[in-house]
Design a protein around this motif. Structure first.
Motif, mmCIF file in Angstrom:
data_model
loop_
_atom_site.group_PDB
_atom_site.id
_atom_site.type_symbol
_atom_site.label_atom_id
_atom_site.label_comp_id
_atom_site.label_asym_id
_atom_site.label_seq_id
_atom_site.Cartn_x
_atom_site.Cartn_y
_atom_site.Cartn_z
ATOM 1 N N VAL A 109 65.026 -15.372 -4.991
ATOM 2 C CA VAL A 109 64.936 -14.279 -5.960
ATOM 3 C C VAL A 109 63.497 -13.803 -6.006
ATOM 4 C CG1 VAL A 109 65.282 -13.534 -8.348
ATOM 5 C CG2 VAL A 109 66.785 -15.266 -7.381
ATOM 6 N N ASN A 110 63.270 -12.583 -5.560
ATOM 7 C CA ASN A 110 61.926 -12.025 -5.598
ATOM 8 C C ASN A 110 62.021 -10.542 -5.914
ATOM 9 O OD1 ASN A 110 59.988 -14.214 -4.858
ATOM 10 N ND2 ASN A 110 61.491 -14.436 -3.231
ATOM 11 N N ALA A 111 60.873 -9.882 -6.056
ATOM 12 C CA ALA A 111 60.901 -8.444 -6.331
ATOM 13 C C ALA A 111 59.778 -7.777 -5.554
ATOM 14 C CB ALA A 111 60.767 -8.187 -7.826
ATOM 15 N N TRP A 112 59.970 -6.497 -5.294
ATOM 16 C CA TRP A 112 58.972 -5.702 -4.583
ATOM 17 C C TRP A 112 58.513 -4.593 -5.505
ATOM 18 C CZ3 TRP A 112 57.470 -7.562 0.069
ATOM 19 C CH2 TRP A 112 58.337 -8.454 0.720
ATOM 20 N N LEU A 113 57.209 -4.309 -5.469
ATOM 21 C CA LEU A 113 56.606 -3.313 -6.357
ATOM 22 C C LEU A 113 55.939 -2.233 -5.510
ATOM 23 C CD1 LEU A 113 55.365 -2.463 -9.191
ATOM 24 C CD2 LEU A 113 53.462 -3.990 -8.613
ATOM 25 N N GLY A 114 56.103 -0.965 -5.890
ATOM 26 C CA GLY A 114 55.428 0.075 -5.119
ATOM 27 C C GLY A 114 55.327 1.393 -5.866
ATOM 28 N N ASP A 115 54.387 2.227 -5.423
ATOM 29 C CA ASP A 115 54.225 3.596 -5.920
ATOM 30 C C ASP A 115 54.776 4.557 -4.880
ATOM 31 O OD1 ASP A 115 53.076 2.917 -8.361
ATOM 32 O OD2 ASP A 115 51.126 2.589 -7.425
ATOM 33 N N PRO A 116 54.909 5.871 -5.248
ATOM 34 C CA PRO A 116 55.565 6.817 -4.328
ATOM 35 C C PRO A 116 55.018 6.746 -2.897
ATOM 36 C CG PRO A 116 55.215 7.853 -6.429
ATOM 37 C CD PRO A 116 54.539 6.510 -6.515
ATOM 38 N N GLY A 117 55.944 6.630 -1.941
ATOM 39 C CA GLY A 117 55.568 6.590 -0.529
ATOM 40 C C GLY A 117 55.305 5.206 -0.005
ATOM 41 N N GLU A 118 55.094 4.243 -0.902
ATOM 42 C CA GLU A 118 54.811 2.876 -0.436
ATOM 43 C C GLU A 118 56.108 2.154 -0.090
ATOM 44 O OE1 GLU A 118 50.660 1.584 -2.549
ATOM 45 O OE2 GLU A 118 52.506 1.055 -3.578
ATOM 46 N N ARG A 119 56.015 1.346 0.957
ATOM 47 C CA ARG A 119 57.182 0.570 1.347
ATOM 48 C C ARG A 119 57.388 -0.576 0.356
ATOM 49 N NH1 ARG A 119 60.062 0.856 5.770
ATOM 50 N NH2 ARG A 119 58.486 2.149 6.767
#
Lengths: 213, 197
Positions: free
Chosen positions: A39-49
């Motif tokens: 269980v993990n999560a990914w964080l990003g702003d517009p355009g980021e993978r």
């Protein structure tokens, strides 16, 4: 250890995944020591993978857009996924996701059907790798050693501690951990070790052939 | 790839006030337990008051939107979007009340060190919400899919008793108690089974 814990995904310190742009990992299962699934999560702003492009050998995965908005691409098909969207991807499908709104968070849950989820220490390795790229090799070694202490049966943990010991010039300790990793899964370890540059300093050692050759 | 928005998931309204939104079943997930829950309205339950003593699952409850007041053991916590509670101890009682009508909670569960198998409750929760004959059929399908389990036979007996099929109910109650003797405690006080006991 308490019987429960509270955690906010918005407050977890993101860990850069390898040296790639975007791809910031929130190491949920590592922070909670959750063992029943990955269980993990990914964080990003517009355009980021967000989700690195990859496929899984045996895991099925569920991605949940917790905040913001993401575009998923699975085997060439795009999906606009606002917060509240659940995306199920089976083993073998090629998947990736890109953030469309600031502060997008995608939770990822994965495991192999019919198998107990192994403690691979993958998230600890990501943390250790990020520390190493910052030049903090000793902190990285400590992160992996802590993971090994919690999961002594994980060949990945022993293997990665061996890497850090080798990098630190501690050949005896490196061979000790590599031997332990081989005891757990000789085939997987020898295949990885054969081309692992972390072990350059060990290859001239007479013990190398015996342990990893 | 298969996908759905949480609002597009099936709605199964439970007597306790929460709405079960099946996720695992929607996607045919076999590797871990996962479901979503929404309230009927603000102020009603969004996570059932329960422990995981039977299944020994460790569970994560993640608030996807809205706000919920969780009670874990004797403690209370108000959690908003992106916040989660991880209940490691299966014996700890846990529940949550939605503080806003749009609250949605995702629940993940499994037993560390064991391969996940779907729980019979996913079938019998819904069986009671259906017309009795449909509920019986659903439980029979569950038996075919997961194999013999005491709770399937127990709840099959309850629904068959409701339908007046007392012989079937008795046969299935006997089988339930053979498989899981602990169910005798429930059977002794279950109104559905008063004509079968």
């Amino acid at each position: 250890m308490s019987g429960y814990e509270i955690l906010s995904l918005h407050e977890i310190e993101p860990v850069p995944y390898h040296a790639r742009e975007g791809e910031k990992l929130l190491t949920v299962d590592r922070l909670l020591d959750y063992r029943a699934a990955g269980v993990n999560a990914w964080l990003g702003d517009p355009g980021e993978r967000l989700v690195p492009e990859h496929s899984e050998d045996t895991d099925e995965e569920l991605y949940v857009v917790v905040a913001g908005r993401a575009t998923f691409t699975v085997d060439g098909t795009n999906l606009d996924a606002p917060a509240g969207t659940l995306v199920h991807v089976t083993a073998g499908e090629n998947r990736t996701a890109v953030a469309e709104e600031p502060g997008t968070i995608v939770l990822a849950v994965g495991a192999t059907p019919g198998e107990a989820h192994p403690a691979s220490g993958w998230t600890s390795w990501v943390v250790a790798d990020a520390l190493r790229r910052e030049g903090r090799v000793e902190d990285g070694r400590r992160a992996m050693a802590a993971m090994l202490e919690r999961n002594p049966g994980s060949w990945q943990a022993s293997y990665n501690v061996a890497c850090y010991e080798a990098l630190a010039g501690n050949a005896d300790a490196a061979f000790e951990h590599l031997t332990q990793a081989v005891r757990i899964d000789a085939e997987a370890v020898r295949q990885l070790a054969a081309e692992d540059s972390d072990f350059e300093t060990l290859r001239a050692d007479p013990r190398w052939q015996e342990v990893a050759g | 790839m298969n996908h759905a928005h949480v609002d597009e998931l099936e709605r199964i309204e439970m007597d306790e006030g929460f709405v079960w939104r099946p996720v695992r079943r929607r996607f045919g997930i076999r590797a871990f337990g996962v479901n979503a829950y929404t309230p009927r309205e603000a102020g009603t339950q969004v996570v059932e008051d329960h422990t995981e003593s039977q299944l020994q699952h460790e569970e994560i409850y993640l608030v996807l939107r809205g706000c919920a007041r969780f009670t874990v053991g004797d403690d209370e916590h108000e959690l908003g979007p992106g916040q989660l509670v991880f209940v490691r101890d299966p014996q700890l009682r846990r529940s949550a009340v939605a503080l806003t009508a749009d609250t949605a909670v995702l629940a993940l569960g499994g037993k560390p060190g064991e391969a996940f198998t779907p729980s019979a409750w996913e079938w019998y929760f819904q069986a009671y919400e259906l017309p009795t004959d449909d509920g019986i059929e659903l439980l029979r399908r569950g038996l075919e899919e997961l194999g013999e389990r005491g709770p399937f036979y127990y709840h099959l007996a309850c629904l068959e008793a409701r339908a007046g099929r007392l012989e079937d109910a008795k046969t299935h109650l006997d089988r339930a108690l053979e498989l899981e003797p602990r169910l005798a405690e429930n059977a002794a006080i279950d109104d559905d089974l008063k004509e079968v006991r």
